[in-house]
Scaffold this motif. Sequence first.
Motif, mmCIF file in Angstrom:
data_model
loop_
_atom_site.group_PDB
_atom_site.id
_atom_site.type_symbol
_atom_site.label_atom_id
_atom_site.label_comp_id
_atom_site.label_asym_id
_atom_site.label_seq_id
_atom_site.Cartn_x
_atom_site.Cartn_y
_atom_site.Cartn_z
ATOM 1 N N ARG A 183 47.196 30.563 33.621
ATOM 2 C CA ARG A 183 46.847 31.785 34.363
ATOM 3 C C ARG A 183 47.020 31.623 35.867
ATOM 4 O O ARG A 183 46.328 30.823 36.496
ATOM 5 C CB ARG A 183 45.397 32.172 34.049
ATOM 6 C CG ARG A 183 45.274 33.649 33.755
ATOM 7 C CD ARG A 183 43.906 34.128 33.468
ATOM 8 N NE ARG A 183 42.886 33.480 34.257
ATOM 9 C CZ ARG A 183 41.660 33.257 33.816
ATOM 10 N NH1 ARG A 183 41.336 33.591 32.600
ATOM 11 N NH2 ARG A 183 40.770 32.696 34.592
ATOM 12 N N ALA A 194 39.830 30.073 45.637
ATOM 13 C CA ALA A 194 40.811 29.119 45.092
ATOM 14 C C ALA A 194 41.716 28.622 46.219
ATOM 15 O O ALA A 194 42.042 27.434 46.290
ATOM 16 C CB ALA A 194 41.631 29.795 43.986
ATOM 17 N N ALA A 239 46.506 32.193 39.733
ATOM 18 C CA ALA A 239 45.415 32.714 40.558
ATOM 19 C C ALA A 239 45.907 33.066 41.957
ATOM 20 O O ALA A 239 45.403 33.988 42.597
ATOM 21 C CB ALA A 239 44.291 31.687 40.640
ATOM 22 N N GLU A 257 32.459 33.184 52.389
ATOM 23 C CA GLU A 257 31.369 34.169 52.264
ATOM 24 C C GLU A 257 30.066 33.600 52.837
ATOM 25 O O GLU A 257 29.038 33.602 52.147
ATOM 26 C CB GLU A 257 31.151 34.552 50.785
ATOM 27 C CG GLU A 257 32.397 35.044 50.069
ATOM 28 C CD GLU A 257 32.537 36.565 50.084
ATOM 29 O OE1 GLU A 257 31.742 37.237 50.746
ATOM 30 O OE2 GLU A 257 33.492 37.058 49.443
ATOM 31 N N PHE A 270 45.467 28.202 36.953
ATOM 32 C CA PHE A 270 44.506 27.467 36.134
ATOM 33 C C PHE A 270 45.053 27.537 34.719
ATOM 34 O O PHE A 270 45.055 28.613 34.115
ATOM 35 C CB PHE A 270 43.123 28.106 36.218
ATOM 36 C CG PHE A 270 42.511 27.989 37.602
ATOM 37 C CD1 PHE A 270 41.898 26.812 37.999
ATOM 38 C CD2 PHE A 270 42.562 29.045 38.503
ATOM 39 C CE1 PHE A 270 41.342 26.682 39.264
ATOM 40 C CE2 PHE A 270 42.015 28.923 39.768
ATOM 41 C CZ PHE A 270 41.402 27.737 40.149
ATOM 42 N N GLU A 307 39.356 41.677 47.131
ATOM 43 C CA GLU A 307 38.347 41.924 46.103
ATOM 44 C C GLU A 307 38.018 40.645 45.335
ATOM 45 O O GLU A 307 38.725 39.635 45.450
ATOM 46 C CB GLU A 307 38.865 43.007 45.142
ATOM 47 C CG GLU A 307 40.087 42.547 44.378
ATOM 48 C CD GLU A 307 40.940 43.697 43.888
ATOM 49 O OE1 GLU A 307 40.579 44.857 44.109
ATOM 50 O OE2 GLU A 307 41.976 43.417 43.279
ATOM 51 N N SER A 308 36.971 40.716 44.537
ATOM 52 C CA SER A 308 36.550 39.581 43.722
ATOM 53 C C SER A 308 37.688 39.167 42.782
ATOM 54 O O SER A 308 38.331 40.017 42.157
ATOM 55 C CB SER A 308 35.322 40.010 42.912
ATOM 56 O OG SER A 308 34.838 38.912 42.224
ATOM 57 N N GLY A 309 37.940 37.867 42.728
ATOM 58 C CA GLY A 309 38.974 37.355 41.828
ATOM 59 C C GLY A 309 40.368 37.398 42.419
ATOM 60 O O GLY A 309 41.348 37.060 41.751
ATOM 61 N N SER A 310 40.491 37.777 43.697
ATOM 62 C CA SER A 310 41.835 37.888 44.281
ATOM 63 C C SER A 310 42.419 36.531 44.665
ATOM 64 O O SER A 310 43.597 36.439 45.017
ATOM 65 C CB SER A 310 41.832 38.833 45.492
ATOM 66 O OG SER A 310 40.869 38.438 46.432
ATOM 67 N N GLY A 311 41.594 35.465 44.646
ATOM 68 C CA GLY A 311 42.129 34.120 44.892
ATOM 69 C C GLY A 311 41.705 33.518 46.224
ATOM 70 O O GLY A 311 42.262 32.507 46.655
ATOM 71 N N LYS A 312 40.695 34.092 46.868
ATOM 72 C CA LYS A 312 40.269 33.614 48.197
ATOM 73 C C LYS A 312 39.662 32.204 48.117
ATOM 74 O O LYS A 312 40.066 31.298 48.846
ATOM 75 C CB LYS A 312 39.248 34.589 48.813
ATOM 76 C CG LYS A 312 39.725 36.027 48.859
ATOM 77 C CD LYS A 312 38.715 36.952 49.487
ATOM 78 C CE LYS A 312 37.376 37.062 48.793
ATOM 79 N NZ LYS A 312 37.426 37.693 47.449
ATOM 80 N N PRO A 318 39.848 21.818 40.242
ATOM 81 C CA PRO A 318 39.727 20.981 39.042
ATOM 82 C C PRO A 318 41.105 20.521 38.561
ATOM 83 O O PRO A 318 42.126 21.117 38.934
ATOM 84 C CB PRO A 318 39.069 21.925 38.020
ATOM 85 C CG PRO A 318 39.377 23.298 38.502
ATOM 86 C CD PRO A 318 39.490 23.215 39.999
HETATM 87 N N1 LIG Z 1 37.844 26.566 37.982
HETATM 88 C C1 LIG Z 1 38.507 27.623 37.504
HETATM 89 N N2 LIG Z 1 39.042 27.610 36.264
HETATM 90 C C2 LIG Z 1 39.737 28.668 35.783
HETATM 91 N N3 LIG Z 1 39.966 29.802 36.482
HETATM 92 C C3 LIG Z 1 39.464 29.866 37.721
HETATM 93 C C4 LIG Z 1 38.700 28.802 38.308
HETATM 94 N N4 LIG Z 1 38.344 29.162 39.569
HETATM 95 C C5 LIG Z 1 38.836 30.399 39.766
HETATM 96 N N5 LIG Z 1 39.509 30.826 38.662
HETATM 97 C C6 LIG Z 1 40.206 32.115 38.525
HETATM 98 O O1 LIG Z 1 41.091 32.267 39.625
HETATM 99 C C7 LIG Z 1 41.086 33.604 40.095
HETATM 100 C C8 LIG Z 1 40.732 33.613 41.569
HETATM 101 O O2 LIG Z 1 39.379 33.185 41.716
HETATM 102 P P1 LIG Z 1 38.678 32.991 43.110
HETATM 103 O O3 LIG Z 1 37.399 32.280 42.860
HETATM 104 O O4 LIG Z 1 39.616 32.392 44.060
HETATM 105 O O5 LIG Z 1 38.393 34.511 43.542
HETATM 106 P P2 LIG Z 1 37.733 35.063 44.878
HETATM 107 O O6 LIG Z 1 38.750 35.900 45.560
HETATM 108 O O7 LIG Z 1 37.142 33.945 45.647
HETATM 109 O O8 LIG Z 1 36.604 36.029 44.299
HETATM 110 P P3 LIG Z 1 35.075 36.271 44.789
HETATM 111 O O9 LIG Z 1 35.173 37.288 45.913
HETATM 112 O O10 LIG Z 1 34.403 36.836 43.596
HETATM 113 O O11 LIG Z 1 34.486 34.968 45.235
HETATM 114 C C9 LIG Z 1 40.108 34.358 39.216
HETATM 115 O O12 LIG Z 1 40.852 35.015 38.220
HETATM 116 C C10 LIG Z 1 39.249 33.287 38.619
HETATM 117 O O13 LIG Z 1 38.793 33.651 37.338
#
Ligand SMILES: Nc1ncnc2c1ncn2[C@@H]1O[C@H](COP(=O)(O)OP(=O)(O)OP(=O)(O)O)[C@@H](O)[C@H]1O
Length: 290
Positions: A38, A66, A40, A197, A35, A59-64, A76
């Motif tokens: 950054r 995305a 992901a 989830e 993104f 874990e949260s934010g690991s990229g699942k 986006p």
């Molecule tokens: N639309 C976005 N714009 C910018 N950064 C994003 C966007 N969507 C996700 N990210 C970033 O990408 C990374 C992965 O996010 P993602 O939503 O895939 O995590 P996740 O593993 O699904 O976490 P969770 O278990 O909390 O749902 C994170 O650092 C998040 O901040």
Amino acid sequence: MLPPFSCPRQFATIAVMATPFTQPLLKVEDLSLSFGERPAVKGISFHINEGETLGLVGESGSGKSATSLAILRLLPPTATLTGSLSFAGSNLLTLPEHEMRRQRGSSIAMIFQEPMTALNPVMPVGEQIAEAVRAHHPALSRREVSERVLKAMHEVALPSPEQRAHDYPHQFSGGQRQRILIAMAIVNRPRLLIADEPTTALDVTVQAQILALLNRLRQTHHLSMLFISHDLAVVSQVADRVAVMQHGVIVEQAPAAQLFHSPQHAYTQRLLASAPTMRTDRSRPLATLA
Ligand SMILES: Nc1ncnc2c1ncn2[C@@H]1O[C@H](COP(=O)(O)OP(=O)(O)OP(=O)(O)O)[C@@H](O)[C@H]1O
Ligand SMILES: [Mg+2]
């Protein structure tokens, strides 16, 4: 050094009928996405065979999420993607948008974590499922659409579909709303179901019912599934194989029973050790993730 992991009953993998897997339905190779500046997701590869369920944990934010949005091409415009994503032999990254729209909701369907926000609060639920049908089968008559809607509501075990189809989302319980979303996802007979989830917002009893429903549907519909969760105990009840994600990387991937019995990567070992089980020694604090 972590103690060797002995599989607690909580992670006992349910013997989901062994299906003879053939060609991968979905193949993700060296997928990276950022993104802006950054990153992901960093060069992940995995596949899902016909009729197979892959659990994606981390874990949260690991990229699942995305990763799942990348498969549906719903990221986006700020997101940049590299690598390859193929579904049933087509390259999803180069498919024209109108083709991709055709795949979404028909061949590849998604169910989201929070049923209340995914449903339109001012439209009867039967009408919302009907919209999903009409989007992909505009030539069907009203009666044919209605038959498909009621059949899907029956399949997800919603009580009295004929009457309840006219009710609004707020007139259903959380578990029933999740069943409505599942009905909407399966009504067009997808080959791949992405569940991000799907049970996190539900209490454990309802969660167990929804997992049993998904397991039943995947067998009757021969569905492939990408099941995303941060909860290893939940994943152990549906997945044939599990991929563990950390900081945008898949650190370990293995058949479910193998992963839960003998996790190889230190992060997977810590993840398993940090989940409470019936045998957890309550006099000591749980292991925590760094
Ligand atoms: N639309 C976005 N714009 C910018 N950064 C994003 C966007 N969507 C996700 N990210 C970033 O990408 C990374 C992965 O996010 P993602 O939503 O895939 O995590 P996740 O593993 O699904 O976490 P969770 O278990 O909390 O749902 C994170 O650092 C998040 O901040
Ligand atoms: Mg997520």
